[in-house]
Write a protein that holds these residues in place. Sequence first.
Motif, PDB file in Angstrom:
ATOM      1  N   GLY A   1      37.929  46.268  43.318  1.00 22.20           N
ATOM      2  CA  GLY A   1      37.689  47.694  43.107  1.00 22.20           C
ATOM      3  C   GLY A   1      37.062  48.000  41.768  1.00 22.20           C
ATOM      4  O   GLY A   1      36.235  48.923  41.650  1.00 22.20           O
ATOM      5  N   ARG A   2      37.422  47.222  40.745  1.00 20.39           N
ATOM      6  CA  ARG A   2      36.887  47.454  39.397  1.00 20.39           C
ATOM      7  C   ARG A   2      35.599  46.687  39.147  1.00 20.39           C
ATOM      8  O   ARG A   2      34.941  46.885  38.126  1.00 20.39           O
ATOM      9  CB  ARG A   2      37.944  47.070  38.340  1.00 20.39           C
TER      10      ARG A   2
ATOM     11  N   ASP B   1      43.142  41.609  35.149  1.00 21.18           N
ATOM     12  CA  ASP B   1      41.740  41.194  35.214  1.00 21.18           C
ATOM     13  C   ASP B   1      41.598  39.692  35.411  1.00 21.18           C
ATOM     14  O   ASP B   1      40.618  39.222  35.994  1.00 21.18           O
ATOM     15  CB  ASP B   1      41.009  41.572  33.916  1.00 21.18           C
TER      16      ASP B   1
ATOM     17  N   PRO C   1      46.016  47.017  34.734  1.00 19.70           N
ATOM     18  CA  PRO C   1      45.587  46.198  35.873  1.00 19.70           C
ATOM     19  C   PRO C   1      45.201  44.779  35.447  1.00 19.70           C
ATOM     20  O   PRO C   1      44.613  44.576  34.389  1.00 19.70           O
ATOM     21  CB  PRO C   1      44.372  46.959  36.419  1.00 19.70           C
TER      22      PRO C   1
ATOM     23  N   TRP D   1      35.194  43.408  38.559  1.00 21.12           N
ATOM     24  CA  TRP D   1      35.268  42.267  37.631  1.00 21.12           C
ATOM     25  C   TRP D   1      36.628  41.604  37.776  1.00 21.12           C
ATOM     26  O   TRP D   1      37.661  42.274  37.859  1.00 21.12           O
ATOM     27  CB  TRP D   1      35.089  42.703  36.188  1.00 21.12           C
TER      28      TRP D   1
ATOM     29  N   LYS E   1      40.963  42.996  28.191  1.00 18.99           N
ATOM     30  CA  LYS E   1      41.299  42.365  29.456  1.00 18.99           C
ATOM     31  C   LYS E   1      42.794  42.064  29.523  1.00 18.99           C
ATOM     32  O   LYS E   1      43.438  41.780  28.506  1.00 18.99           O
ATOM     33  CB  LYS E   1      40.523  41.057  29.647  1.00 18.99           C
TER      34      LYS E   1
ATOM     35  N   GLU F   1      51.435  45.312  35.430  1.00 21.21           N
ATOM     36  CA  GLU F   1      50.454  46.404  35.440  1.00 21.21           C
ATOM     37  C   GLU F   1      51.012  47.665  34.799  1.00 21.21           C
ATOM     38  O   GLU F   1      50.272  48.434  34.180  1.00 21.21           O
ATOM     39  CB  GLU F   1      49.982  46.646  36.863  1.00 21.21           C
TER      40      GLU F   1
ATOM     41  N   GLY G   1      42.480  44.995  43.352  1.00 22.00           N
ATOM     42  CA  GLY G   1      42.165  45.735  42.137  1.00 22.00           C
ATOM     43  C   GLY G   1      40.951  45.182  41.428  1.00 22.00           C
ATOM     44  O   GLY G   1      40.110  45.936  40.914  1.00 22.00           O
TER      45      GLY G   1
ATOM     46  N   HIS H   1      31.515  41.162  44.358  1.00 20.05           N
ATOM     47  CA  HIS H   1      32.200  42.202  43.583  1.00 20.05           C
ATOM     48  C   HIS H   1      32.491  41.784  42.144  1.00 20.05           C
ATOM     49  O   HIS H   1      33.311  42.406  41.474  1.00 20.05           O
ATOM     50  CB  HIS H   1      33.513  42.573  44.279  1.00 20.05           C
TER      51      HIS H   1
END
Length: 262
Positions: free
Chosen positions: A133-134, A87, A85, A136, A14, A80, A130, A178
């Motif tokens: 989209g992922r 988290d 990215p 988490w 992470k 990033e 982001g 999400h």
Amino acid sequence: MSNDTATDTFLTGKVAFVSGGLSGVGLAIAKSLAVHGARVAVGSRRAGQGDGADLNQQFHVVALDVQDGLSVSKATESVEAKLGPVDILVNAAGITAEQGVVGHSDALWHQILDTNLSGAFRLTRAVLPGMIGRGWGRIINIGSTAATVGWMDNPAYCASKAGLLGLTRCVALEGAPHGVGCTMISPTWVETDLLHSNTAEVAEREGKGRTSADIVQDIRAQNPQKRIIQPGEVAALATFLCRDEAFGLSMDNIQITGGALW
């Protein structure tokens, strides 16, 4: 904690970004997240000015002024590009100044709200897509008991933290479907350099012969537990909120007070 060879590195893989991460509560959280396996970036207006140079070995340190949208964008891009990215976002950057409503300047009002509230909004806006989209993400806002309790000569600070609670709840709702949680941690006084600088300013302004140490002792005595909350307590909770098991705490305002109202 860092010497515990059995530490649970559940955050391995992470990436965490902590604003206001060169000192106080922000730094304590950054260190805790790193101990538990996260790759951590810290952002501060003081980055690159000699303050916290030794932390470059532990974290990716970036210049960050949360009042400036361009600075937020550049800092996020740097994090990033270096680590991946984001988290986990911890909005710990904050300022305060004691001034009653009467005589309060627009400039000071906007500075405090722009840092404590709008700064958190800008960083959240940068990383939330982001995370969604992922599937988490964790956003942790460092609030204050000032979010729910008024305090003399602190209208801007109280308003900024109350607003941060509202933002927390809206982000939690937006991220809920999400896998993205957003929670606010609201401590009372925490024993940091900021506490001591604030009490020194109060002592000087009062001019009653009380020292900063006297005021700190008063704060300690007024707490039902007869102590001052430590940065590590806030850091431990912030780290726990990053666990999958803590996702249900999204939207909550969790106070760390020792029983104190403020």
